[in-house]
Design a protein around this motif. Structure first.
Motif, PDB file in Angstrom:
ATOM      1  N   TYR A 122       3.311  15.082  25.215  1.00 25.02           N
ATOM      2  CA  TYR A 122       1.952  15.048  25.742  1.00 25.02           C
ATOM      3  C   TYR A 122       1.172  14.022  24.920  1.00 25.02           C
ATOM      4  N   PRO A 123       0.827  12.879  25.525  1.00 25.71           N
ATOM      5  CA  PRO A 123       0.136  11.836  24.771  1.00 25.71           C
ATOM      6  C   PRO A 123      -1.245  12.296  24.333  1.00 25.71           C
ATOM      7  N   THR A 124      -1.649  11.863  23.156  1.00 23.57           N
ATOM      8  CA  THR A 124      -2.929  12.305  22.602  1.00 23.57           C
ATOM      9  C   THR A 124      -3.991  11.234  22.609  1.00 23.57           C
ATOM     10  N   GLY A 125      -3.616  10.001  22.866  1.00 24.13           N
ATOM     11  CA  GLY A 125      -4.573   8.914  22.671  1.00 24.13           C
ATOM     12  C   GLY A 125      -4.695   8.697  21.176  1.00 24.13           C
ATOM     13  N   SER A 126      -5.888   8.513  20.692  1.00 25.58           N
ATOM     14  CA  SER A 126      -6.097   8.338  19.254  1.00 25.58           C
ATOM     15  C   SER A 126      -6.605   9.648  18.678  1.00 25.58           C
ATOM     16  N   ILE A 127      -5.884  10.207  17.727  1.00 22.57           N
ATOM     17  CA  ILE A 127      -6.243  11.529  17.203  1.00 22.57           C
ATOM     18  C   ILE A 127      -6.510  11.528  15.703  1.00 22.57           C
ATOM     19  N   GLY A 128      -6.348  10.401  15.060  1.00 22.24           N
ATOM     20  CA  GLY A 128      -6.579  10.344  13.617  1.00 22.24           C
ATOM     21  C   GLY A 128      -5.284  10.393  12.844  1.00 22.24           C
ATOM     22  N   ASP A 129      -5.350  10.915  11.633  1.00 21.02           N
ATOM     23  CA  ASP A 129      -4.157  10.945  10.784  1.00 21.02           C
ATOM     24  C   ASP A 129      -3.220  12.085  11.176  1.00 21.02           C
ATOM     25  N   THR A 130      -2.097  12.171  10.483  1.00 21.37           N
ATOM     26  CA  THR A 130      -1.086  13.164  10.844  1.00 21.37           C
ATOM     27  C   THR A 130      -1.556  14.589  10.616  1.00 21.37           C
ATOM     28  N   SER A 131      -2.470  14.811   9.679  1.00 23.63           N
ATOM     29  CA  SER A 131      -2.998  16.165   9.489  1.00 23.63           C
ATOM     30  C   SER A 131      -3.775  16.607  10.724  1.00 23.63           C
ATOM     31  N   HIS A 132      -4.559  15.697  11.295  1.00 25.38           N
ATOM     32  CA  HIS A 132      -5.286  16.028  12.530  1.00 25.38           C
ATOM     33  C   HIS A 132      -4.314  16.254  13.683  1.00 25.38           C
ATOM     34  N   LEU A 133      -3.246  15.487  13.703  1.00 31.99           N
ATOM     35  CA  LEU A 133      -2.223  15.654  14.739  1.00 31.99           C
ATOM     36  C   LEU A 133      -1.594  17.038  14.643  1.00 31.99           C
ATOM     37  N   LEU A 134      -1.293  17.460  13.425  1.00 32.73           N
ATOM     38  CA  LEU A 134      -0.706  18.782  13.222  1.00 32.73           C
ATOM     39  C   LEU A 134      -1.686  19.882  13.612  1.00 32.73           C
ATOM     40  N   VAL A 135      -2.965  19.717  13.281  1.00 34.68           N
ATOM     41  CA  VAL A 135      -3.985  20.693  13.679  1.00 34.68           C
ATOM     42  C   VAL A 135      -4.042  20.790  15.200  1.00 34.68           C
ATOM     43  N   ALA A 136      -3.980  19.650  15.889  1.00 32.99           N
ATOM     44  CA  ALA A 136      -3.994  19.654  17.360  1.00 32.99           C
ATOM     45  C   ALA A 136      -2.765  20.358  17.917  1.00 32.99           C
ATOM     46  N   LEU A 137      -1.615  20.149  17.289  1.00 31.58           N
ATOM     47  CA  LEU A 137      -0.390  20.821  17.738  1.00 31.58           C
ATOM     48  C   LEU A 137      -0.513  22.331  17.550  1.00 31.58           C
ATOM     49  N   LEU A 138      -1.015  22.749  16.392  1.00 28.45           N
ATOM     50  CA  LEU A 138      -1.142  24.182  16.108  1.00 28.45           C
ATOM     51  C   LEU A 138      -2.200  24.846  16.987  1.00 28.45           C
ATOM     52  N   ALA A 139      -3.156  24.079  17.476  1.00 37.56           N
ATOM     53  CA  ALA A 139      -4.177  24.628  18.374  1.00 37.56           C
ATOM     54  C   ALA A 139      -3.602  24.930  19.752  1.00 37.56           C
ATOM     55  N   GLY A 140      -2.438  24.374  20.049  1.00 37.62           N
ATOM     56  CA  GLY A 140      -1.797  24.629  21.337  1.00 37.62           C
ATOM     57  C   GLY A 140      -2.228  23.634  22.390  1.00 37.62           C
ATOM     58  N   PRO A 141      -1.659  23.757  23.579  1.00 35.91           N
ATOM     59  CA  PRO A 141      -1.978  22.815  24.653  1.00 35.91           C
ATOM     60  C   PRO A 141      -3.468  22.856  25.006  1.00 35.91           C
ATOM     61  N   ASN A 142      -4.028  21.688  25.261  1.00 33.25           N
ATOM     62  CA  ASN A 142      -5.418  21.641  25.710  1.00 33.25           C
ATOM     63  C   ASN A 142      -5.476  22.103  27.168  1.00 33.25           C
ATOM     64  N   PRO A 143      -6.672  22.253  27.737  1.00 30.40           N
ATOM     65  CA  PRO A 143      -6.760  22.765  29.120  1.00 30.40           C
ATOM     66  C   PRO A 143      -5.949  21.960  30.136  1.00 30.40           C
ATOM     67  N   ALA A 144      -5.910  20.643  30.002  1.00 31.53           N
ATOM     68  CA  ALA A 144      -5.143  19.830  30.959  1.00 31.53           C
ATOM     69  C   ALA A 144      -3.651  20.099  30.830  1.00 31.53           C
ATOM     70  N   ALA A 145      -3.149  20.203  29.595  1.00 30.74           N
ATOM     71  CA  ALA A 145      -1.723  20.488  29.388  1.00 30.74           C
ATOM     72  C   ALA A 145      -1.387  21.907  29.857  1.00 30.74           C
ATOM     73  N   ARG A 146      -2.278  22.863  29.590  1.00 26.68           N
ATOM     74  CA  ARG A 146      -2.054  24.245  30.061  1.00 26.68           C
ATOM     75  C   ARG A 146      -2.035  24.300  31.580  1.00 26.68           C
TER      76      ARG A 146
END
Length: 170
Positions: A64-88
């Motif tokens: 699932y492409p994220t566009g620009s999400i920042g550093d890898t810590s932010h990427l991991l936070v986004a992953l742990l938050a689960g799919p966003n509404p569009a992905a769900r």
């Protein structure tokens, strides 16, 4: 007389050739299982980080492409938050634990050229399903060093797993 000899020699050569071809010693066999098909992993070279979530069928990971999400810590936070509404809405889910009581900001991502990526996670990793492990591994494998596929070690509050490589096709 010469014609008869030539004809006899040609017939003998054809018979010997036929015998050689049919008697080569290879016996017919049925289908032989030789394991899984080859697996190809291709790094994302677009520079855009990708999150990996579980498919609607629950049997594999989907990028699932994220566009620009920042550093890898932010990427991991986004992953742990689960799919966003569009992905769900497309049926994607996660095999990772919910963030109830977990501070994702305590996750630390480290990189070493010799050891690859180490993800220090704020939850137990020992009981993660194979899909859950692969979600983290595949998300971080190409994000830390763009254009490559690093090996990833998961260090949780209970144990350390890996190193592992991203294998999407399994």
């Amino acid at each position: 007389m010469i014609r008869a000899r030539t004809a006899s020699a040609a017939a003998a050569a054809a018979l010997a050739g036929g015998l050689l071809l049919s008697g080569c010693g290879i016996k017919p066999t049925g289908v032989v299982d030789s394991g899984d098909a080859a697996l190809v992993t291709v790094p994302d070279v677009s520079g855009s980080p990708v999150l990996y979530f579980v498919s609607p069928d629950g049997d594999r990971l989907l990028p699932y492409p994220t566009g620009s999400i920042g550093d890898t810590s932010h990427l991991l936070v986004a992953l742990l938050a689960g799919p966003n509404p569009a992905a769900r809405a497309s049926g994607m889910t996660t095999a990772l634990p919910t963030l109830d009581g977990i501070n994702p900001d305590t996750a630390v991502i480290e990189y070493s050229p010799t050891d690859g990526v180490t993800a220090r996670l704020p939850f137990a990793v020992g009981r993660l399903s194979e899909l859950g492990r692969r979600q983290v591994v595949c998300t971080l494998a190409s994000a830390v060093v763009p254009g490559s596929l690093s090996q990833v070690t998961l260090a949780g509050t209970d144990t350390t797993l890996g190193p592992a490589r991203c294998e999407i096709g399994r």
